[in-house]
Design an enzyme around this catalytic site. Structure first.
Site, short mmCIF file in Angstrom:
data_model
loop_
_atom_site.label_atom_id
_atom_site.label_comp_id
_atom_site.label_asym_id
_atom_site.label_seq_id
_atom_site.Cartn_x
_atom_site.Cartn_y
_atom_site.Cartn_z
N HIS A 1 2.73 67.92 72.44
CA HIS A 1 3.43 67.77 71.17
C HIS A 1 2.47 67.89 69.99
CE1 HIS A 1 6.99 65.39 69.20
NE2 HIS A 1 6.67 66.44 68.50
N SER B 1 3.82 72.77 71.93
CA SER B 1 4.41 72.90 70.60
C SER B 1 3.22 72.94 69.65
CB SER B 1 5.30 71.70 70.31
OG SER B 1 5.91 71.86 69.05
N TRP C 1 15.86 66.05 67.88
CA TRP C 1 15.07 65.09 67.08
C TRP C 1 15.99 64.21 66.23
CZ3 TRP C 1 11.37 66.71 62.47
CH2 TRP C 1 10.70 65.56 62.00
N TYR D 1 11.06 60.71 69.95
CA TYR D 1 12.24 60.80 69.08
C TYR D 1 13.08 59.52 69.26
CZ TYR D 1 11.18 65.80 68.48
OH TYR D 1 10.57 67.01 68.19
N1 LIG Z 1 6.36 69.09 66.34
C1 LIG Z 1 7.42 69.49 66.99
O1 LIG Z 1 7.32 69.83 68.14
C2 LIG Z 1 8.75 69.54 66.30
C3 LIG Z 1 8.83 69.31 64.92
C4 LIG Z 1 10.05 69.48 64.29
C5 LIG Z 1 11.17 69.85 65.02
N2 LIG Z 1 11.07 70.03 66.38
C6 LIG Z 1 12.24 70.43 67.21
O2 LIG Z 1 12.98 71.44 66.52
C7 LIG Z 1 14.32 71.01 66.33
C8 LIG Z 1 14.90 71.63 65.08
O3 LIG Z 1 14.17 71.31 63.93
P1 LIG Z 1 14.64 70.21 62.89
O4 LIG Z 1 15.71 69.39 63.52
O5 LIG Z 1 13.42 69.54 62.41
O6 LIG Z 1 15.20 71.03 61.67
P2 LIG Z 1 16.39 72.09 61.47
O7 LIG Z 1 16.98 72.46 62.76
O8 LIG Z 1 15.82 73.14 60.59
O9 LIG Z 1 17.42 71.24 60.57
C9 LIG Z 1 18.29 70.35 61.21
C10 LIG Z 1 19.11 69.55 60.20
O10 LIG Z 1 19.85 70.39 59.33
C11 LIG Z 1 21.16 69.84 59.13
N3 LIG Z 1 22.10 70.82 59.73
C12 LIG Z 1 22.02 71.42 60.94
N4 LIG Z 1 23.01 72.30 61.13
C13 LIG Z 1 23.74 72.29 60.02
C14 LIG Z 1 24.89 72.99 59.60
N5 LIG Z 1 25.45 73.91 60.38
N6 LIG Z 1 25.40 72.73 58.38
C15 LIG Z 1 24.82 71.83 57.57
N7 LIG Z 1 23.73 71.12 57.91
C16 LIG Z 1 23.18 71.34 59.11
C17 LIG Z 1 21.19 68.49 59.84
O11 LIG Z 1 20.73 67.44 58.99
P3 LIG Z 1 21.58 66.79 57.79
O12 LIG Z 1 23.02 66.84 58.17
O13 LIG Z 1 21.05 65.42 57.61
O14 LIG Z 1 21.27 67.65 56.59
C18 LIG Z 1 20.15 68.71 60.92
O15 LIG Z 1 19.59 67.53 61.40
C19 LIG Z 1 14.20 69.48 66.32
O16 LIG Z 1 15.45 68.83 66.53
C20 LIG Z 1 13.19 69.26 67.42
O17 LIG Z 1 13.83 69.39 68.67
C21 LIG Z 1 9.87 69.90 67.02
#
Ligand SMILES: NC(=O)c1ccc[n+]([C@@H]2O[C@H](COP(=O)([O-])OP(=O)(O)OC[C@H]3O[C@@H](n4cnc5c(N)ncnc54)[C@H](OP(=O)(O)O)[C@@H]3O)[C@@H](O)[C@H]2O)c1
Length: 327
Positions: free
Chosen positions: A121, A152, A21, A56
């Site tokens: 989605h 999802s 995303w 996305y």
């Molecule tokens: N409705 C749905 O179906 C839905 C909704 C949400 C998500 N998703 C899927 O789930 C995936 C994961 O969720 P998410 O991306 O929302 O949130 P997440 O994985 O909880 O957080 C990701 C964010 O945290 C930061 N980050 C990641 N690894 C890190 C590290 N090792 N150290 C420091 N900062 C770090 C980065 O942003 P910064 O560097 O800007 O802080 C990154 O973009 C999405 O990419 C998507 O594929 C699906």
């Protein structure tokens, strides 16, 4: 990297996979160069499964993945999603005509002949009582437009209904230290039915990395700014729906449990992997260092039962009342 079976699909996927995303949009500015470097790092770290969606960055995330796939010889399974192009979420919107159009767009963006896994989605709750939509998805499998399909979901109730449909191979749901309810009833039942589980938002949008502060700021086009109170989509997708200050307080408690030499991101991901009903966590990552950091969670030893209990206590005391009844 360790691999786990993705439900009944026959695929074995990396237990830390990649959520695409943030490299598409809605997370501030991420250059193509950084996005591709993050994707390549994922493959270098053993990731073989990527979650994306048509919306996305309006196809940008899918197109970047197509570029990655062209450049790499490893087998990479891509899960995409459809349904969020609708101006208003209605079951009627999930028609054969609309689904065909969305699938064709994703096939074009991904430069693919067949979609590996198509997820609805976060469709409206009513859709889970409408078998005709799942029959349409079965048709798309039959004609070879998609190999498998899943959903999802936002809530446990939706997840439980979804796995009653025999064609549903995967459920993507928020599951992390701040969202523990799926472990109660849903995950054991999904395991029984051999449904693949994608744990999304595993780092609570960055809160569980331990790097955020009270005065952290986010760009205007980052959902952690514009969706803080659910202004654009379900508030549960931003910081897992946890009030920011309450989340920070809980993070400080968790920090005390993280062993030396382990980052908090790795700890939070390892916590998710402790549940053997989970197929993979799909952390987002904007830069190669983040991705490498996250992937190392797979090689960590299991958390002790005392640590698991301590995380449970922190959840019970500081987080449960904010989220448990809602999703
Ligand atoms: N409705 C749905 O179906 C839905 C909704 C949400 C998500 N998703 C899927 O789930 C995936 C994961 O969720 P998410 O991306 O929302 O949130 P997440 O994985 O909880 O957080 C990701 C964010 O945290 C930061 N980050 C990641 N690894 C890190 C590290 N090792 N150290 C420091 N900062 C770090 C980065 O942003 P910064 O560097 O800007 O802080 C990154 O973009 C999405 O990419 C998507 O594929 C699906």
């Amino acid at each position: 990297m360790n691999y786990r079976p993705l439900g009944r699909t026959g695929w074995k996927v990396s237990e830390i996979s990649f959520g695409a995303w943030a490299i598409g949009g809605a997370w501030g500015d991420v250059s193509d160069e950084d996005a591709l470097a993050a994707l390549h790092q994922a493959i270098d770290s053993g990731v073989n499964f990527i979650d994306t969606a048509d919306v996305y960055g309006d196809g940008r995330s899918e197109r970047l993945i197509a570029r990655l796939k062209k450049a790499r010889k490893e087998e990479i399974v891509v899960a995409t999603k459809a349904g969020r192009r609708l101006p208003r979420q209605t079951v009627e919107g999930y028609s054969r005509q609309n689904l065909t159009g969305w699938i064709d767009d994703s096939l074009r963006n991904l430069s693919a002949d067949t979609l590996d896994l198509l997820q609805l989605h976060c469709p409206p709750t009513e859709l889970y009582s409408r078998p005709e939509v799942f029959a349409l998805l079965d048709d798309f499998v039959k004609v070879g437009k998609i190999r498998y399909y899943g959903v999802s979901v936002e809530t446990i109730d939706e997840a439980l209904k979804a796995i009653d449909f025999p064609g549903v191979q995967t459920v993507q749901i928020i599951f992390n230290c701040f969202r523990q309810r799926p472990a109660e009833i849903f995950l054991p039942r999904a395991k029984q039915k051999q449904v693949g589980i994608l744990a999304r938002v595993p780092l609570a949008s960055g809160l569980l990395t331990g790097k955020l502060r009270r005065d952290s700021t986010f760009p205007a086009d980052d959902h952690r700014n514009f969706n803080r109170h659910g202004e654009a989509f379900d508030v549960g997708e931003t910081f897992s729906g946890v009030d920011y200050d309450a989340g920070l307080a809980a993070v400080e408690e968790i920090r005390g449990l993280v062993p030396a030499g382990v980052t908090m991101s790795q700890f939070a991901l390892r916590w998710i992997l402790m549940n053997d009903a989970v197929t993979c966590a799909i952390p987002g990552g904007k830069r190669p260092e983040q991705v490498a950091d996250n992937c190392r969670a797979s090689g960590l030893p299991p958390l002790t039962s005392e640590t698991m209990l301590a995380v449970q206590r922190i959840y019970d005391q500081l987080i449960r009342s904010l989220v448990h009844h809602r999703w």
